[in-house]
Enzyme design. Structure first.
Site, PDB file in Angstrom:
ATOM      1  N   LYS A  11      54.083  39.709  -3.269  1.00  0.00           N
ATOM      2  CA  LYS A  11      53.267  40.850  -2.826  1.00  0.00           C
ATOM      3  C   LYS A  11      53.165  40.915  -1.291  1.00  0.00           C
ATOM      4  CE  LYS A  11      50.466  41.050  -7.066  1.00  0.00           C
ATOM      5  NZ  LYS A  11      49.089  41.049  -7.622  1.00  0.00           N
ATOM      6  N   TYR A  51      51.438  50.053 -11.920  1.00  0.00           N
ATOM      7  CA  TYR A  51      50.143  49.535 -12.351  1.00  0.00           C
ATOM      8  C   TYR A  51      49.369  50.553 -13.196  1.00  0.00           C
ATOM      9  CZ  TYR A  51      50.255  45.145  -9.716  1.00  0.00           C
ATOM     10  OH  TYR A  51      50.549  43.877  -9.262  1.00  0.00           O
ATOM     11  N   ARG A 104      49.126  30.758  -6.364  1.00  0.00           N
ATOM     12  CA  ARG A 104      47.914  31.448  -5.909  1.00  0.00           C
ATOM     13  C   ARG A 104      46.914  30.485  -5.279  1.00  0.00           C
ATOM     14  NH1 ARG A 104      47.778  35.668 -11.016  1.00  0.00           N
ATOM     15  NH2 ARG A 104      48.752  37.451  -9.941  1.00  0.00           N
ATOM     16  N   ASN A 114      46.809  38.459  -3.953  1.00  0.00           N
ATOM     17  CA  ASN A 114      47.019  37.150  -4.591  1.00  0.00           C
ATOM     18  C   ASN A 114      48.498  36.768  -4.686  1.00  0.00           C
ATOM     19  OD1 ASN A 114      47.737  38.900  -6.599  1.00  0.00           O
ATOM     20  ND2 ASN A 114      46.177  38.247  -8.069  1.00  0.00           N
ATOM     21  N   HIS A 117      52.997  38.697  -8.514  1.00  0.00           N
ATOM     22  CA  HIS A 117      52.830  39.316  -9.828  1.00  0.00           C
ATOM     23  C   HIS A 117      53.816  38.657 -10.788  1.00  0.00           C
ATOM     24  CE1 HIS A 117      52.641  42.344 -13.025  1.00  0.00           C
ATOM     25  NE2 HIS A 117      53.953  42.174 -13.093  1.00  0.00           N
ATOM     26  N   GLU A 128      59.012  46.054 -17.089  1.00  0.00           N
ATOM     27  CA  GLU A 128      58.871  45.843 -15.648  1.00  0.00           C
ATOM     28  C   GLU A 128      60.219  45.535 -14.989  1.00  0.00           C
ATOM     29  OE1 GLU A 128      54.204  44.363 -15.731  1.00  0.00           O
ATOM     30  OE2 GLU A 128      55.766  42.928 -15.188  1.00  0.00           O
TER      31      GLU A 128
HETATM   32  P1  GDP Z   1      47.527  39.307 -13.114  1.00  0.00           P
HETATM   33  O1  GDP Z   1      48.287  39.507 -14.405  1.00  0.00           O
HETATM   34  O2  GDP Z   1      47.056  37.881 -12.924  1.00  0.00           O
HETATM   35  O3  GDP Z   1      48.271  39.810 -11.893  1.00  0.00           O
HETATM   36  O4  GDP Z   1      46.182  40.160 -13.222  1.00  0.00           O
HETATM   37  P2  GDP Z   1      45.861  41.637 -13.786  1.00  0.00           P
HETATM   38  O5  GDP Z   1      47.038  42.196 -14.536  1.00  0.00           O
HETATM   39  O6  GDP Z   1      44.549  41.539 -14.495  1.00  0.00           O
HETATM   40  O7  GDP Z   1      45.614  42.478 -12.466  1.00  0.00           O
HETATM   41  C1  GDP Z   1      46.679  43.012 -11.730  1.00  0.00           C
HETATM   42  C2  GDP Z   1      46.380  42.820 -10.258  1.00  0.00           C
HETATM   43  O8  GDP Z   1      45.239  43.594  -9.903  1.00  0.00           O
HETATM   44  C3  GDP Z   1      45.995  41.381  -9.849  1.00  0.00           C
HETATM   45  O9  GDP Z   1      47.091  40.515  -9.666  1.00  0.00           O
HETATM   46  C4  GDP Z   1      45.243  41.640  -8.559  1.00  0.00           C
HETATM   47  O10 GDP Z   1      46.165  41.920  -7.472  1.00  0.00           O
HETATM   48  C5  GDP Z   1      44.483  42.921  -8.902  1.00  0.00           C
HETATM   49  N1  GDP Z   1      43.160  42.623  -9.467  1.00  0.00           N
HETATM   50  C6  GDP Z   1      42.871  42.128 -10.688  1.00  0.00           C
HETATM   51  N2  GDP Z   1      41.546  42.000 -10.880  1.00  0.00           N
HETATM   52  C7  GDP Z   1      40.970  42.438  -9.726  1.00  0.00           C
HETATM   53  C8  GDP Z   1      39.618  42.577  -9.304  1.00  0.00           C
HETATM   54  O11 GDP Z   1      38.653  42.265 -10.019  1.00  0.00           O
HETATM   55  N3  GDP Z   1      39.424  43.085  -8.042  1.00  0.00           N
HETATM   56  C9  GDP Z   1      40.454  43.437  -7.229  1.00  0.00           C
HETATM   57  N4  GDP Z   1      40.167  43.927  -6.004  1.00  0.00           N
HETATM   58  N5  GDP Z   1      41.745  43.341  -7.604  1.00  0.00           N
HETATM   59  C10 GDP Z   1      41.996  42.839  -8.829  1.00  0.00           C
END
Ligand code: GDP
Length: 140
Positions: A11, A51, A104, A114, A117, A128
């Site tokens: 990222k 997303y 991370r 973070n 992905h 994807e």
């Molecule tokens: P991942 O599978 O671990 O990447 O997590 P998710 O699919 O739940 O979320 C996608 C991405 O959205 C994450 O990697 C973060 O960059 C962002 N994200 C997820 N949860 C949060 C949150 O609570 N707050 C913010 N600001 N970003 C979030």
């Protein structure tokens, strides 16, 4: 265990800090092979499409803005159980909860920025990977 492909994205927070090589070393030392890789600047429409599953979440607009704030490196990783293995190497979404030694824990700035992905299932991996790569670009 099956040999799998998974989609990884380094990222913008990580490309900005010149961490591509250090992150790739973690994949390779954990037994994942980088079989496709390209650096690109996502457009807003592309980030929103990638997303789309999160479009109703309160962090969606911020996430899209972050993902277009600089270049990303999209990759296909190959290996035994690659989808789950990559998720383990990445660590928890929130770096404060990520296991020591994960990408991370080592590199992420916060829950949004973070660093990486990774696809979370066989179905999302296929979708994807197709979002970023043609079959001709994946060389195992
Ligand atoms: P991942 O599978 O671990 O990447 O997590 P998710 O699919 O739940 O979320 C996608 C991405 O959205 C994450 O990697 C973060 O960059 C962002 N994200 C997820 N949860 C949060 C949150 O609570 N707050 C913010 N600001 N970003 C979030």
């Amino acid at each position: 265990m099956a040999r799998q492909h998974t989609l990884s994205i380094i990222k913008p927070d990580a490309t900005r800090r010149n961490l591509t090589g250090q992150i790739n070393a973690k994949f390779e030392s954990a037994g994942l092979r980088i079989v496709a890789q390209k650096r690109l600047q996502l457009t807003q429409a592309q980030a929103e499409a990638f997303y789309a599953v999160h479009s109703a979440r309160p962090f969606f607009a911020g996430l899209v803005a972050f993902m277009i704030s600089g270049p990303v490196v999209a990759q296909v990783l190959e290996g035994e159980d690659a989808i789950a293995r990559n998720r383990a190497i990445m660590g928890a979404t929130d770096p404060k909860k990520a296991e020591p030694g994960t990408i991370r824990a080592a590199f992420a700035e916060d829950i949004e920025a973070n660093s990486v992905h990774g696809s979370d299932s066989v179905e999302t991996a296929a979708a994807e990977i197709a979002f970023f790569f043609s079959g001709l670009e994946i060389v195992g």
